[in-house]
Design a protein around this motif. Sequence first.
Motif, short mmCIF file in Angstrom:
data_model
loop_
_atom_site.label_atom_id
_atom_site.label_comp_id
_atom_site.label_asym_id
_atom_site.label_seq_id
_atom_site.Cartn_x
_atom_site.Cartn_y
_atom_site.Cartn_z
N TYR A 99 0.85 -1.18 0.00
CA TYR A 99 0.00 0.00 0.00
C TYR A 99 0.89 1.25 0.00
N PHE A 100 0.29 2.38 -0.30
CA PHE A 100 0.94 3.65 -0.01
C PHE A 100 -0.14 4.66 0.40
N VAL A 101 0.24 5.58 1.28
CA VAL A 101 -0.67 6.58 1.80
C VAL A 101 -0.13 7.96 1.41
N THR A 102 -1.03 8.86 1.07
CA THR A 102 -0.66 10.22 0.69
C THR A 102 -1.20 11.20 1.71
N PHE A 103 -0.41 12.23 2.01
CA PHE A 103 -0.82 13.37 2.83
C PHE A 103 -0.55 14.62 1.99
N ILE A 104 -1.59 15.39 1.70
CA ILE A 104 -1.50 16.53 0.78
C ILE A 104 -1.86 17.79 1.54
N ASP A 105 -0.96 18.76 1.52
CA ASP A 105 -1.22 20.07 2.12
C ASP A 105 -2.10 20.87 1.18
N ASP A 106 -3.23 21.36 1.66
CA ASP A 106 -4.17 22.08 0.80
C ASP A 106 -3.60 23.42 0.34
N HIS A 107 -2.74 24.06 1.12
CA HIS A 107 -2.18 25.36 0.77
C HIS A 107 -1.18 25.24 -0.38
N THR A 111 2.89 16.93 -1.58
CA THR A 111 2.41 15.58 -1.26
C THR A 111 3.50 14.81 -0.54
N TRP A 112 3.13 14.17 0.57
CA TRP A 112 4.00 13.21 1.27
C TRP A 112 3.46 11.82 0.99
N VAL A 113 4.32 10.91 0.60
CA VAL A 113 3.93 9.53 0.30
C VAL A 113 4.74 8.59 1.18
N TYR A 114 4.05 7.65 1.84
CA TYR A 114 4.69 6.62 2.65
C TYR A 114 4.19 5.26 2.17
N VAL A 115 5.11 4.32 1.95
CA VAL A 115 4.71 2.96 1.55
C VAL A 115 4.46 2.14 2.81
N SER A 120 -2.52 -1.47 8.85
CA SER A 120 -2.46 -1.20 10.28
C SER A 120 -1.33 -0.24 10.65
N GLN A 121 -0.38 0.00 9.74
CA GLN A 121 0.72 0.92 10.00
C GLN A 121 0.32 2.38 9.82
N LEU A 122 -0.91 2.64 9.39
CA LEU A 122 -1.30 3.99 9.03
C LEU A 122 -1.21 4.94 10.21
N PHE A 123 -1.68 4.52 11.38
CA PHE A 123 -1.69 5.43 12.52
C PHE A 123 -0.27 5.84 12.92
N ALA A 124 0.65 4.88 12.94
CA ALA A 124 2.04 5.21 13.27
C ALA A 124 2.65 6.14 12.23
N ILE A 125 2.31 5.94 10.96
CA ILE A 125 2.83 6.82 9.90
C ILE A 125 2.27 8.23 10.06
N SER A 128 4.07 10.08 12.76
CA SER A 128 5.37 10.56 12.29
C SER A 128 5.21 11.80 11.41
N PHE A 129 4.22 11.79 10.52
CA PHE A 129 3.97 12.94 9.66
C PHE A 129 3.57 14.16 10.49
N TYR A 130 2.69 13.97 11.49
CA TYR A 130 2.25 15.09 12.33
C TYR A 130 3.42 15.68 13.11
N ALA A 131 4.30 14.80 13.64
CA ALA A 131 5.46 15.30 14.37
C ALA A 131 6.39 16.09 13.46
N GLU A 132 6.50 15.67 12.20
CA GLU A 132 7.39 16.37 11.27
C GLU A 132 6.88 17.77 10.95
N ILE A 133 5.61 17.89 10.61
CA ILE A 133 5.12 19.22 10.25
C ILE A 133 5.06 20.13 11.47
N SER A 134 4.84 19.57 12.65
CA SER A 134 4.81 20.39 13.85
C SER A 134 6.17 20.93 14.19
N ASN A 135 7.19 20.11 13.99
CA ASN A 135 8.55 20.51 14.37
C ASN A 135 9.24 21.30 13.26
#
Length: 794
Positions: A99-107, A111-115, A120-125, A128-135
């Motif tokens: 699988y791969f999941v995309t996170f797209i900033d509307d502004h 696009t961030w893509v994680y394989v 079930s790995q989605l929540f952990a991914i 990680s994405f939330y911590a990155e954009i916050s920091n």
Amino acid sequence: MDSTTFDRFTLRFHLLYVPQSLHISGIVRLGHPSSLNLQKLVPSLSDFSSFNCETCELSKHHRATFKLRNDEPCLHPFELVHSDVWGPARTTGLCGARYFVTFIDDHSRLTWVYVLKDRSQLFAIFQSFYAEISNQFNAKLLAFRTDNAREYTESSFQEFLTSRGIIHQTSCVRTPQQNGIAERKNGPILAIARALMLQMHVPKLFWADAVLTATYLLNRMPSRVLKGKSPFEILFADKSPFSVPLKVFGCVSFVHNLNPSRDKLDPRAHKCIFLGYSRTQKGYRCYSPSLQKYFVSADVTFFEDVPYYSPQGGQLQESILSSPVIPTPIPFAPQAPPISQVYVRRRHHGVPLVPPLVESPPLLPSSASTSTDLPLPQSTSDLDLPIALRKSKRTCTEHPISNFVSFDHLSSSFKAFSLSVSSIVVPKSYREALSHPGWRTSIVGCRWVFTVKQNPDGTVDRLKARLVAKGFTQTYGLDYTETFSPVAKLNSIRIIISLAANLDWPLHQLDVKNAFLHVQADHSVFFKKTKIGIVILVVYVDDIVITGSDKEGIQILINHLSSSFLTKYLGYLGSKPVATPMESNLKLMPDEVSVVSQFMTNPRVPHMNAVIRILKYLKNAPGRGLFYRSSGHLRIEGYTDADWAGSPSDRKSTTGYCTFIGGNLVTWRSKKQSVVARSSAEAEYRAMAHTTCELTWLRTVLQEFGLLTQGPTPLYCDNQAAIHIASNPVFHERTKHIEVDCHFVRSKVESKDIITPFVPSGSQLADIFTKALPKNAIDSICSKLGVIDIYSPA
């Protein structure tokens, strides 16, 4: 007037002059026509909103028209993030991705893509994405828009979003248009990934790398929504979009060989396939199929016009790039002349059956002939020949197999390889294997082992003989530490016996006819807490010891094992004392044993004399062993000591310790320290750190059993300086070189797990494990350790 005009007139009359309550009947007679048709039939009836027809709704209901989004993107980054999961892919990626999941900033539409290997790995991914954009961006995520996938709506995911004040916007059921930005993003990503793979004939195995590379390129392409700017340019206005120059995906690349163990004749580069760019390093991501390893390096050269794989999906191994500069002839033995046809074995799925596109220069000498007219050796048996030679050409087909399975279409080097494979004969007997030097070195030696099996009352049950493989033929670093059946540590067995002695538990022993040679578990001690008590099972190859406080549970377990395996009940173990050899730790001169073990590769006469003296001591006390008695408690105690600079050869110290559970000796050790101690306090403190590790393990075992007593565990030491270091929070120049040990022991002391009381040297039981002692001292310490002689007079 004609009939059509009459019908229309009649219809209009009914709709205009018939009461409105009867209009529904007219619509029913017409089969519930649409409002547009009714408008054409009766133009004066401009409003049909009053006709609330349930049948029309049930029979002709349709979905609402979804308008494309026409509003502008958000004003600030990460005010709104779109997400979607794609998959599963029919082909599992090289790293196990499906699988791969995309996170797209509307502004910025970046696009961030994680394989993912699993959804079930989605929540952990996402965490990680939330911590990155916050920091990295010091931004707050305000809204998160997804579909209704189960992974997005699970409780842990929702609790995470709620705790941070993030609004989770989900689309309606079966309405993917409401998550259109994330849904439509998958199309361009997969389109570019397909183009990258098709252009250079990259196998589907590398689809995850192609998706990551496609996202990397898509983030740097201009967008109509962003008025000609790229997403990377919107979010990173002052940064260069490309950290390294772009290269052709899937081309041949050469990564510099940085292996420190290479010699002067090894290649200076690894031939790899280029698979994209690194997100965290300024380099290229390449993969070597031969080494099955990824490389991220800046020392890479590319042949961008040469694909790594052929159009048929095979690797271009035999290319001009890899052919030798000077052909080296390979001489053939007279008894194995070249054969024009050979049977090629069926290969594994995914390995090409076609020869390389470009052949290397011939490796055979010019005098070697490949003619089909050469006769076969007379001594060759027909059964030893390849099937293509034993079977003649069939006349029932126009396409004989010899036209496709032959040497004529193979390169010279691959032809030589096929000949060498066909020439290897599998031996059919032990004597035939001994005649070949290669098979002879692969044979594992064995010997017969004879054992007398006894009943619980001491009578002879049977004589047992086993043919076992020699264990010393295992290779160190490869399979040296492997065991083929569960074996419990003797320390664990002694702990179980001490618990049984103190708690008056029954001990049962079972013998399994077939050892557990193919178990999947890595454990050998099992326990289960029941409503009444606890049941403990210990496995040692084919012997089982069962104990615990739940007698009914023990009997149920014994019955279950007897029904599942062919077992033999050996009775209670509590009817006679348990003897455990002290090995090299309870000898007259332990220091001599340490010296002897150091000179095993090159022994001398003094070392042999020391071994003979140890054997004489063992002969003097054949009935000595550990006696486990009930002390009425389960306290853990430890004694630690060190012989500072006791080794005359290198002046290293010797660590010695022993531990007790319920007054019974369970573990002990005598080991030379790995470094030279500059003071006796340092040597003692290193020994204290080792003993603390052992006591921590014992506390963990009893805690899992639910039998750990309250209060700290005493660690007795006869060195005042080491005791003060354990409780002194100040480091100075005398202790900074053992700072790690200080921190470890001190943390256990501060947490009240360990206390370090002082014990006089005359009462130090660990003294016997560090140096040679006189006979009186040895007898006194052995008595306190619980060693008795079962053959001594009462």
